[in-house]
Every structure is written in C-alpha cells, then in structure tokens.
Scaffold this motif. Structure first.
Motif, PDB file in Angstrom:
ATOM      1  N   VAL A  50       0.862  -1.164   0.000  1.00 13.36           N
ATOM      2  CA  VAL A  50       0.000   0.000   0.000  1.00 13.36           C
ATOM      3  C   VAL A  50       0.907   1.224   0.000  1.00 13.36           C
ATOM      4  N   GLY A  51       0.708   2.101  -0.969  1.00 19.44           N
ATOM      5  CA  GLY A  51       1.577   3.268  -1.082  1.00 19.44           C
ATOM      6  C   GLY A  51       3.033   2.891  -1.226  1.00 19.44           C
ATOM      7  N   GLY A  52       3.313   1.732  -1.845  1.00 22.37           N
ATOM      8  CA  GLY A  52       4.681   1.289  -2.048  1.00 22.37           C
ATOM      9  C   GLY A  52       5.293   0.562  -0.871  1.00 22.37           C
ATOM     10  N   ALA A  53       4.617   0.508   0.273  1.00 24.36           N
ATOM     11  CA  ALA A  53       5.149  -0.149   1.471  1.00 24.36           C
ATOM     12  C   ALA A  53       4.516  -1.526   1.631  1.00 24.36           C
ATOM     13  N   PRO A  54       5.310  -2.572   1.841  1.00 24.04           N
ATOM     14  CA  PRO A  54       4.725  -3.900   2.091  1.00 24.04           C
ATOM     15  C   PRO A  54       3.837  -3.878   3.333  1.00 24.04           C
ATOM     16  N   LEU A  55       2.652  -4.485   3.234  1.00 27.42           N
ATOM     17  CA  LEU A  55       1.728  -4.479   4.368  1.00 27.42           C
ATOM     18  C   LEU A  55       2.343  -5.150   5.595  1.00 27.42           C
ATOM     19  N   VAL A  56       3.156  -6.199   5.374  1.00 30.06           N
ATOM     20  CA  VAL A  56       3.725  -6.932   6.511  1.00 30.06           C
ATOM     21  C   VAL A  56       4.826  -6.149   7.209  1.00 30.06           C
ATOM     22  N   GLU A  57       5.229  -5.003   6.671  1.00 27.73           N
ATOM     23  CA  GLU A  57       6.262  -4.200   7.311  1.00 27.73           C
ATOM     24  C   GLU A  57       5.693  -2.964   7.994  1.00 27.73           C
ATOM     25  N   LEU A  58       4.368  -2.797   7.924  1.00 21.28           N
ATOM     26  CA  LEU A  58       3.731  -1.657   8.585  1.00 21.28           C
ATOM     27  C   LEU A  58       3.308  -2.052   9.998  1.00 21.28           C
ATOM     28  N   PRO A  59       3.506  -1.185  10.994  1.00 14.52           N
ATOM     29  CA  PRO A  59       2.946  -1.462  12.320  1.00 14.52           C
ATOM     30  C   PRO A  59       1.433  -1.616  12.204  1.00 14.52           C
ATOM     31  N   LEU A  60       0.850  -2.496  13.030  1.00 16.66           N
ATOM     32  CA  LEU A  60      -0.578  -2.776  12.914  1.00 16.66           C
ATOM     33  C   LEU A  60      -1.423  -1.523  13.016  1.00 16.66           C
ATOM     34  N   GLU A  61      -1.034  -0.598  13.918  1.00 19.39           N
ATOM     35  CA  GLU A  61      -1.816   0.629  14.083  1.00 19.39           C
ATOM     36  C   GLU A  61      -1.852   1.425  12.782  1.00 19.39           C
ATOM     37  N   GLU A  62      -0.709   1.507  12.091  1.00 18.02           N
ATOM     38  CA  GLU A  62      -0.679   2.240  10.826  1.00 18.02           C
ATOM     39  C   GLU A  62      -1.385   1.465   9.726  1.00 18.02           C
TER      40      GLU A  62
END
Length: 600
Positions: free
Chosen positions: A399-411
């Motif tokens: 999402v927006g170029g960032a892997p979903l598995v690398e985003l903190p859950l809150e974000e």
C-alpha cells in the motif's frame, strides 16, 4: 490442526524469577513473616523438653505455670505472625496472577490470525479457562502453603540439629526413599500433566466444532460420527488422567515410609543414648518432638508438589502463547500513498497446497473493485492478503509502495480494514461496542454525534432509537441479544468510525436480506465516497456498481475489467451475470458451463 507451543522448564523458571524481581519487598516481607512464624512454633518442643527435664529433676508449680504461660504466648505470637504472613502471601499471589493474566491476554491479542485459525478455538479456550483457573488455584493456595511448609521444614530441621548431632542420623535414614520417590515422580509428572491438559483442549475443540456446525451435522447425518469423535477424545483424556493418577498412587504411599523412619529412629537412638548417659531425657523429648514436627511440613511439601506440577504445566501452556512467532516485521517504513498492489502473490494454508497462484491486482486510490467467482476459488483468501491479515507466501502486497507486513498494525489499520460476515458483539453498552473502533487506534473516545452518524450510515438508527436505553443499552452476553443483521450493522458502523482509506468487504452484508442490503450499500456508498473499496460478494448488484470486476477462479484472476466489458466478452462473468438475472445463455465456444459458480 496446529497446536500452540508450550514453554519449557527454563522459560517457566525465568518468568517466575522475573515476577520475584518485580515485587522484592512484598515477597521478602512474606518470607520473613513465615520464617518468624515458624521460629515461634519451635518454642513449644523446647519448652516441653525443658518441662520433662524439670519434672525428672524436680520442679515447682510456679515453674510449670511459667512454662505453660510461655507456651500460650508463643502460640498466640505464631498465630498472629501466620495470619499476616498468609495475608501478605495472598496479596502477592493476586498481584502475580493479575499480571500473568494481563500478559497472557496481551500475547493472545497479538497472535497472528492465521495461527489462531490453524490452532482452533479448543486449545485457546482451554488455556484461557481451565489452565488459568488451575494456575489461579496454585498461586492463591498451593504456592503460599508450599512456601510455608518449606520454611517450616527448614527451620524445624535446624532446630532439631541444635539438640545434638545425633539427630541427623535418623533424619538421614528417611532421605533415600524421599529422594528416590521425588526423582521418579518429577521425571514423569510434567509430561503427564501437559498431556492431560492437551486432552482437554481436544475435547473442547471437538465440542466447539460440533456445536458451531450443528446444522451441518444434522443435515448431513453426522451425529454418530461426531459422538464417536467425542468418545475418542474422552477416552484419550481418560488414559491421560489414569496415567497421572498412577503416578500419585505410587508416589504418595512410598513417601509415608520416609516420614515414619526418622521419628522411630530418633526415639530408638535417643533412648539408647539416654541409657548410656550421653543425653538427657529432655533432649530426647525435644528431639523427638522436632522430628515429629517435620512430618507435617514435609508431607505438605510433597502433597502440594502435585498441585504445583499442575500449576507449572498450566503456566507453561500460558507462557507458550508468547512463543508464537510473529508473521510480520514492522520496519517503520511508511506508506507514500493509498494505491494497493498485489504482485505475483502466492499463498497456501497447508504446505504444498497453494490456494493462490501468482495473483496480480493493482487498485487505484478511490477505485471500487468487486471480486466474484466460484466458492473456494480464493476470493476471501485474496481479500485477507489485501487487508494484511496474512502475509503472502511469495510475491508482495503493498500500500503506497510499502509492504503491508512491514507496517505497524496501528498504521496498517489506518490504511486498510477488513469486515467479514463474521462479527462479534462485546459485552457492554452499544456505545462502547462502537467506540472500540477508535480506541484501538489510540484516539479519543467517539462522541455521541459521531456514533449516531456512523449508525445512520449503516441504516441502524431506526432500531437503535427503539432500544430501552439507546446507546447506553447493554448488549452482548447477559445483555440485550442483537439479531445477526443488527450485529452486522454494528460491525459496519465500527468500520465507518475507524475511517480507513481502503476497505475490504468480504460478504459484509450477507446476513441482511437482499433488498435491505441493496439500500445499505447505497447508503454506505455516500459515506465511503473517495475511499478504495474491494467488495467480495455473491450478490452481483455489488459488481454492477463497481468500477471494475475481478473474476477469481482456481486461485487466479481470470477476468478483470468493467461490468459492461465483461458481459460483452461472454466469458465466466457474463454467464454468472446471466444466471443472476434468470437467463441461461450458451457458454462461449469450447468452454463448458462451470457448475461451481455461485448463483445467489
């Protein structure tokens, strides 16, 4: 079904030591008071021994009265010290138990959803229920009593040795059977009790599955098979409990010998030394009373050890939840937009059996995509990957170029949210049920105006305004029971409050009748204007209204495009649309009709 891990002995000891470091004063105070109470209890044998010696050599009534008063005084002192020691131990136990429960709940809430689904509900229910209750019993009663017994035994043994070195000899005679019995028991008890707890998990899992699928069981005539499965689980539990019972029936009787030998030995050896003039009658009396006093604390140490084994097994299972590896690693990378992209995505629930085979799907911000196709084609699985519930086995979801598995859950939840046909109403007021949507994001509580606006967006205000206490009506278990459509509207209202940019709706209106669902989706469309929506549904009016339709077949996207183009193409979607509208067109040349396509 994958069992959740169990902590090893080192992990249990490390956690116990950590708890002790958190509360040094309370733990130290409890141990000190127990020690003082044990010391006060040692006065009685010494005073009685002195009384016997005084009677032998000659004494007065005043001297006897003085000894009796001292006995009464030390008894009162021991009672008072024991009372405060037990009270402090109970408070310490409750605090430890509260912290453990908070840690356990925190670890459970952080479990990857895929792990929870693969483990099943039975194991978690057993750990949350029976294991927690068993540990509570151990912390509240067994551990304090065992600590008291241990301190009393140590202090009493030292006092017995203070009478004379010779008391050590009969005490040592009781050690071999005690040590041998403990080594035999402890080598087998932990595994036995873990197997016993695991058998309860299997029973709970089978019963839960049977109850939840009661209609399926009845319609397919599976009642006998489910009863037999439950019988098998109960038989396995019976074998596990019989094994632990065998351990106890061998262990405890063998311990009785180690209790009696020291007392008899002290009397015999003391009597012999007395006849030789090496010890006094008062020393023999005192030593015998001290050794006899050892029986009760040692017996409690051994007996309560069984309860502690149960508690240790329960603690190991509770701590094991924390050992589940995370399925994602938050790197702190931030999304630079809201475009959602899946590239070469592959996924399997069971190794070697892929559900998705190299799926590519790019969704622009604000676009509405409908996913349709046969049951079991992988639509829900793809939706869960697009919502970041599962990490892909291969490929990437960004999402927006960032892997979903690398985003903190809150974000992550601020970008993408999933709503399925499964829903839950928590115990509490209706307002509290809805406010959970913003509480989980660390924001201030939602105002009544925001809550009512969210309910209005999902057409729920009509029945909410009829509730006896409005938003303050208690719902959930023990409160007002909401119907399935009402509960689904509450789940959708939470989604409106959470206000994510991208929504994955997996048959989110399936429990509402088609006409009401159509009206609800039109109402939601106004609220969700400008947001990205991925709708997984069997009701094709959702597909008709979407910007694009993705047809998922056999774990792949076979068709992708606007509704009109796909109808004109005459492929799978055209056949599905025709069937939905009551038409029966001929399938395209060379392509047989797919009987697995959902038509409702």
């Amino acid at each position: 079904m994958t069992a959740l891990p169990v902590a090893d002995g080192h992990g249990v000891r490390r956690y116990a030591a950590d708890l002790a470091r958190r509360h040094p004063r309370m733990l130290g105070g409890a141990l000190l008071l127990h020690g003082l109470a044990a010391l006060a209890g040692l006065a009685a044998p010494r005073l009685l021994g002195d009384l016997v010696q005084a009677v032998e050599t000659g004494t007065t009534v005043a001297a006897v009265d003085r000894i009796v008063l001292l006995l009464a005084g030390f008894l009162v002192l021991q009672t008072v010290l024991t009372r405060f020691a037990r009270y402090l131990s109970q408070v310490f136990g409750e605090r430890v138990l509260a912290e453990l429960r908070e840690d356990f709940v925190g670890h459970v809430l952080r479990l990857p959803l895929g792990t929870v689904e693969s483990a099943g509900s039975g194991d978690l229910l057993t750990r949350t229920g029976r294991d927690t209750d068993q540990l509570a019993w151990s912390v509240r009663w067994a551990l304090p009593e065992w600590t008291i017994a241990l301190i009393t035994a140590v202090v009493t043994f030292v006092a017995a040795l203070s009478v004379g070195w010779w008391v050590l000899l009969p005490c040592l005679l009781g050690m071999p059977p005690l040590v041998a019995g403990l080594r035999w028991y402890l080598a087998r008890a932990k595994d036995g009790y873990l197997a016993e707890s695991a058998s309860y998990s299997r029973i709970n899992a089978t019963l839960t599955e049977t109850v939840e699928g009661a209609r399926t069981v009845e319609s397919l005539g599976l009642g006998r098979a489910r009863v037999e499965a439950t019988d098998d689980d109960i038989a396995a539990s019976y074998r596990a409990e019989r094994y632990t019972l065998h351990l106890r029936t061998v262990f405890f009787p063998s311990m009785e010998l180690s209790y009696l030998v020291p007392t008899v030995g002290t009397l015999l050896l003391g009597g012999y030394l007395y006849t030789q003039g090496q010890v006094s009658l008062g020393d023999v009396t005192t030593a015998t009373l001290y050794v006899q006093m050892l029986i009760d604390p040692v017996d409690r140490i051994v007996s309560i050890l069984d309860e502690l084994q149960l508690g240790a097994a329960a603690l190991a299972r509770l701590l094991g939840v924390a050992q589940v590896p995370d399925d994602r690693t938050a790197t702190g990378v931030a999304a630079r937009g809201e475009d959602l992209a899946a590239d070469g995505v592959r996924f399997s629930y069971v190794e070697g059996r892929e559900v998705l085979h190299g799926v590519d799907l790019h969704v622009a911000p604000g676009e509405r995509v409908a996913m349709v196709g046969p049951s079991g084609a992988g639509k829900s699985t793809l939706g869960r990957l697009l919502a970041g519930i599962h990490p892909p086995g291969a490929g990437s979801v960004r999402v927006g170029g960032a892997p979903l598995v690398e985003l903190p859950l809150e974000e992550l939840r601020g970008h993408v949210a999933l709503v399925t046909q499964e829903h839950h109403v928590f115990v509490g007021t209706l307002r509290e049920n809805l406010a959970l949507a913003v509480a989980g994001q660390g924001e201030a509580d939602a105002t009544d105006e925001q809550v009512r606006r969210a309910l209005g967006a999902v057409d729920a205000l009509d029945w909410v305004d009829l509730l006896p206490a409005g938003l303050d009506t208690v719902v959930g278990s023990g409160g007002l029971a909401l119907t399935a459509p009402q509960a689904q509207q509450v789940a959708l209202a939470r989604l409106v409050l959470a206000d994510p940019h991208t929504l994955v709706l997996d048959e989110a209106t399936s429990l509402i009748d088609p006409r009401a669902a159509r009206h609800l989706e039109r109402s939601l469309a106004a609220v969700l204007e400008g947001r990205t929506v991925i709708a997984i549904a069997h009701r094709l009016f959702s597909a008709h209204d979407a910007d694009r339709v993705a047809v998922v077949e056999d774990g792949r996207i076979s068709e992708l495009g606007p509704h009109d183009e796909l109808v004109a193409a005459g492929g799978s979607y055209a056949a599905l649309w025709a069937s939905w509208n009551g038409l029966e067109p001929d399938p395209p040349a060379g392509r047989p009709r797919d009987p697995g396509v959902d038509q409702h």
